[in-house]
Write an enzyme that holds these catalytic residues in place. Structure first.
Site, short mmCIF file in Angstrom:
data_model
loop_
_atom_site.label_atom_id
_atom_site.label_comp_id
_atom_site.label_asym_id
_atom_site.label_seq_id
_atom_site.Cartn_x
_atom_site.Cartn_y
_atom_site.Cartn_z
N MET A 1 77.99 46.98 132.88
CA MET A 1 76.56 46.97 132.53
C MET A 1 76.40 46.47 131.09
O MET A 1 75.37 46.72 130.45
CB MET A 1 75.96 48.37 132.70
CG MET A 1 76.03 48.84 134.16
SD MET A 1 74.79 50.07 134.60
CE MET A 1 75.23 51.40 133.52
N GLN B 1 70.88 52.77 139.81
CA GLN B 1 71.77 53.92 139.60
C GLN B 1 71.28 54.85 138.49
O GLN B 1 72.03 55.73 138.07
CB GLN B 1 73.20 53.45 139.36
CG GLN B 1 73.45 52.71 138.06
CD GLN B 1 74.81 52.05 138.03
OE1 GLN B 1 75.07 51.06 138.70
NE2 GLN B 1 75.73 52.57 137.22
N HIS C 1 86.01 48.23 128.18
CA HIS C 1 85.70 47.12 129.08
C HIS C 1 86.71 45.97 128.90
O HIS C 1 87.15 45.35 129.87
CB HIS C 1 84.31 46.54 128.79
CG HIS C 1 83.18 47.49 129.03
ND1 HIS C 1 82.41 48.01 128.01
CD2 HIS C 1 82.67 48.00 130.17
CE1 HIS C 1 81.48 48.79 128.51
NE2 HIS C 1 81.61 48.81 129.82
N LYS D 1 88.08 56.16 133.56
CA LYS D 1 87.09 56.99 132.86
C LYS D 1 86.02 57.47 133.86
O LYS D 1 85.58 58.61 133.81
CB LYS D 1 86.47 56.16 131.74
CG LYS D 1 85.07 56.52 131.33
CD LYS D 1 85.07 57.54 130.22
CE LYS D 1 83.73 57.80 129.58
NZ LYS D 1 82.56 57.65 130.41
O1 PAF Z 1 80.62 51.43 135.63
C1 PAF Z 1 79.61 50.71 135.46
O2 PAF Z 1 79.40 50.12 134.39
C2 PAF Z 1 78.63 50.56 136.60
O3 PAF Z 1 78.48 51.74 137.31
C3 PAF Z 1 78.95 49.38 137.53
C4 PAF Z 1 80.27 49.58 138.27
C5 PAF Z 1 79.01 48.10 136.73
C6 PAF Z 1 77.86 49.23 138.59
O4 PAF Z 1 76.61 49.00 138.00
#
Ligand code: PAF
Length: 291
Positions: A33, A64, A40, A153
């Protein structure tokens, strides 16, 4: 940096198809995100090591987030993310806007197994995993990756996605990567940016609490399934919650579960993980430690 071509930035499905068409192999996807940090970038590095083209997706997925959650203030740092991904040798950044990913209200959604998705995070964030699975399905469908990388995580997310891929029989390998931490143990998270100075100082206590629980859980794991053990699990969890509460936290859960299906331990010798989520001021942090 490799002496490789510049990273392609695709903001639409058609641009993504064009960018993917420049590669002969199916990509490895790193779904994010945005607001990228070293956690990341470790996932991108994991993807890079596979030898396949690397696609990172960047999309703050409204589905979400609950209405009262931080969708609007979730950190958005597109230029810095692009620079970090170039530095990390990402091949394609897929950064669609909402109109591209959800051109009409997303009334068809993936409903994950409640036994896995309505507990822990799902209990405190109802619908969260439906939102995650739905966007992951859309990303998988448009990219057809050979693999996708998720961080440990978000242990429950990784578990839910693994089960989804297995049940639907998709030929996508789910790769995982360890949590990346600050020197004081705090797991890297975009939400750490919400912490004030005193909260940032306190924040590693969540990891410390989970680590202490894991140490106490190890001998218990050997006698799991006995009445003595089930009382001991409950005491362990209650004490850990109380200790964090006494420091000013509001714990949602701190609990010992089986690694594979997140159910309570039932038999001796099962692989276990301690998972926790707690609020510190206005910031909700999650973390986990393997037993
Ligand atoms: O872990 C995240 O950043 C989010 O839940 C994902 C997997 C990109 C889905 O929006």
């Amino acid at each position: 940096m490799r002496g490789s071509p510049p990273m392609h930035i695709a903001t639409s499905f058609s641009e993504l198809q064009l960018a993917l068409g420049r590669f002969s192999a199916a990509p490895v996807l790193v779904p994010t995100m945005g607001n990228l940090h070293a956690g990341h970038l470790a996932l991108v590095a994991r993807a890079r090591r596979s030898g396949a083209p690397v696609v990172t997706s960047l999309f703050v997925n409204r589905l979400q987030f609950l209405p009262h959650e931080d969708f609007d203030r979730y950190p958005r740092t597109f230029e810095a993310d692009c620079a970090a991904l170039r530095e990390a040798d990402c091949d394609i950044l897929f950064a669609p806007d909402e109109a591209e990913l959800y051109p009409e209200p997303q009334t068809f959604r993936v409903q994950p197994d409640p036994a896995l998705a309505d507990i822990l995070e799902g209990e405190f964030r109802p619908g969260f995993f439906t939102g995650v699975c739905t966007v992951v399905l859309k990303l998988f469908a448009c990219m057809q990756p050979r693999a996708a990388v998720f961080g440990r995580k978000d242990w429950q997310q990784l578990t839910v996605v693994r089960h989804m891929v297995r049940q639907f029989g998709w030929p996508i390998e789910i790769l995982e990567h360890d949590t990346v931490r600050e020197a004081d143990g705090l797991a890297l998270s975009s939400r750490n940016a919400y912490l004030g100075t005193a909260e940032r100082h306190e924040a590693p206590q969540l990891h410390a609490a989970l680590t202490a629980m894991a140490a106490r859980a190890r001998p218990l794991a050997a006698v799991a399934g006995t009445p003595m053990a089930s009382d001991a699990w409950a005491a362990l969890e209650a004490e850990a919650c109380e200790r964090l509460q006494a420091r000013g936290w509001q714990p949602d859960y701190l609990t010992v579960r089986r690694r594979t299906d997140l159910q309570p331990p039932r038999r001796a010798g099962e692989a276990l993980v301690v998972l926790g989520a707690a609020r510190l001021g206005g910031t909700r942090l999650i973390d986990n430690v393997e037993v």
